[in-house]
Design a protein around this motif. Structure first.
Motif, PDB file in Angstrom:
ATOM      1  N   UNK A  66       0.831  -1.208   0.000  1.00 34.27           N
ATOM      2  CA  UNK A  66       0.000   0.000   0.000  1.00 34.27           C
ATOM      3  C   UNK A  66       0.866   1.258   0.000  1.00 34.27           C
ATOM      4  N   UNK A  67       1.954   1.220   0.777  1.00 33.03           N
ATOM      5  CA  UNK A  67       2.867   2.362   0.813  1.00 33.03           C
ATOM      6  C   UNK A  67       3.471   2.606  -0.569  1.00 33.03           C
ATOM      7  N   UNK A  68       3.870   1.530  -1.233  1.00 35.07           N
ATOM      8  CA  UNK A  68       4.469   1.654  -2.564  1.00 35.07           C
ATOM      9  C   UNK A  68       3.444   2.153  -3.583  1.00 35.07           C
ATOM     10  N   UNK A  69       2.227   1.601  -3.528  1.00 33.35           N
ATOM     11  CA  UNK A  69       1.212   2.001  -4.497  1.00 33.35           C
ATOM     12  C   UNK A  69       0.711   3.421  -4.258  1.00 33.35           C
ATOM     13  N   UNK A  70       0.794   3.875  -3.016  1.00 33.93           N
ATOM     14  CA  UNK A  70       0.427   5.260  -2.723  1.00 33.93           C
ATOM     15  C   UNK A  70       1.352   6.209  -3.483  1.00 33.93           C
ATOM     16  N   UNK A  71       2.638   5.877  -3.523  1.00 34.61           N
ATOM     17  CA  UNK A  71       3.602   6.699  -4.256  1.00 34.61           C
ATOM     18  C   UNK A  71       3.297   6.659  -5.755  1.00 34.61           C
ATOM     19  N   UNK A  72       3.052   5.445  -6.280  1.00 35.49           N
ATOM     20  CA  UNK A  72       2.774   5.274  -7.712  1.00 35.49           C
ATOM     21  C   UNK A  72       1.510   6.040  -8.114  1.00 35.49           C
ATOM     22  N   UNK A  73       0.441   5.883  -7.322  1.00 41.17           N
ATOM     23  CA  UNK A  73      -0.838   6.506  -7.654  1.00 41.17           C
ATOM     24  C   UNK A  73      -0.770   8.023  -7.519  1.00 41.17           C
ATOM     25  N   UNK A  74      -0.054   8.503  -6.501  1.00 42.28           N
ATOM     26  CA  UNK A  74       0.080   9.951  -6.307  1.00 42.28           C
ATOM     27  C   UNK A  74       0.836  10.591  -7.464  1.00 42.28           C
ATOM     28  N   UNK A  75       1.923   9.949  -7.905  1.00 42.62           N
ATOM     29  CA  UNK A  75       2.688  10.472  -9.044  1.00 42.62           C
ATOM     30  C   UNK A  75       1.839  10.469 -10.309  1.00 42.62           C
ATOM     31  N   UNK A  76       1.052   9.416 -10.491  1.00 46.92           N
ATOM     32  CA  UNK A  76       0.193   9.344 -11.672  1.00 46.92           C
ATOM     33  C   UNK A  76      -0.883  10.423 -11.624  1.00 46.92           C
TER      34      UNK A  76
END
Length: 255
Positions: A66-76
């Motif tokens: 979730x921590x990793x995907x939060x970064x990915x989704x926020x950048x997107x």
């Protein structure tokens, strides 16, 4: 120990103390039953401990993902927001503003408005957990349902991203290719790699055309919905991270 109890039974039986023998035998049966129950309880406790350890490992894996995907989704989300700002700028550009902008500047805005990127969520562990029918989180009754809502939201983003890529390929590229010089468009962004085309096109009138206006109005509506879904997913992700931290405090990295 077994021989010891057997000798006691034999002595009581030989001495014709039948009542005491029955009481002793009953007591021995009770002791055996209690021993079996204790063994079962210990076994159940060990199994429960193993399940909790497994659950904690899963919670830790999900937390990290979730921590990793939060970064990915926020950048997107930030990328789509920038694209939509360019779309809105071109959609709302006035005649006076158009006169003050060069072809180079207009080409730059058009290029930036078409820089759609793929969305690649990090959700392998999430999919695996949701695929286990019997799995549940003993420390939280609602976490599994919240994870399913989050997963649905990730799927919505993926579908919107695929749709945006298709719009770029099937609508934007054909329109821009028909009305502009794609080589000049790329030259403005990569002058050291792509030479300027001999086919000069005045970009201003194309931007003010009805076809351009309709295309970019549709893009703005699509990207606005896209951004809303991204923002909702980011909020769901943050809430899930907080939820797991409260239910499983040991997942929080120590400083």
């Amino acid at each position: 120990m077994i021989k010891f109890f057997r000798k006691i039974r034999q002595r009581l039986f030989m001495e014709n103390r039948f009542t005491k023998y029955l009481l002793y035998a009953l007591g021995e049966i009770i002791l055996v039953v209690i021993g079996i129950l204790i063994a079962l309880q210990i076994n159940n406790w060990n199994e429960h401990r193993k399940e909790l350890q497994k659950e904690l490992v899963i919670a830790k894996e999900l937390y990290n993902e979730l921590q990793q995907n939060l970064i990915v989704t926020t950048k997107h989300q930030q990328n789509i927001e920038k694209i939509n700002q360019e779309v809105l700028f071109l959609l709302n550009i006035s005649n006076d503003s158009l006169k003050s902008l060069t072809n180079k500047e207009l080409n730059e805005h058009i290029f930036k408005s078409s820089k759609i990127t793929s969305y690649r969520p990090i959700n392998q562990k999430l999919k695996r957990i949701l695929g286990i029918e019997s799995f549940g989180f003993s420390h939280s009754k609602t976490l599994l349902n919240e994870l399913q809502d989050y997963n649905n939201s990730i799927d919505d983003i993926t579908a919107m991203n695929l749709s945006a890529v298709e719009v770029f390929r099937n609508m934007m590229v054909p329109f821009l290719g028909e009305n502009l010089s794609l080589k000049n468009l790329m030259h403005e962004m990569y002058p050291n790699k792509i030479t300027k085309s001999d086919n000069y096109v005045d970009v201003g009138p194309i931007i003010k055309s009805m076809a351009f206006e309709n295309l970019y109005a549709d893009l703005f509506a699509s990207y606005t919905s896209y951004i809303f879904t991204l923002e909702r997913t980011i909020e769901l992700t943050k809430n899930l991270i907080t939820h797991i931290e409260k239910a499983y405090p040991s997942v929080i990295p120590t400083k």
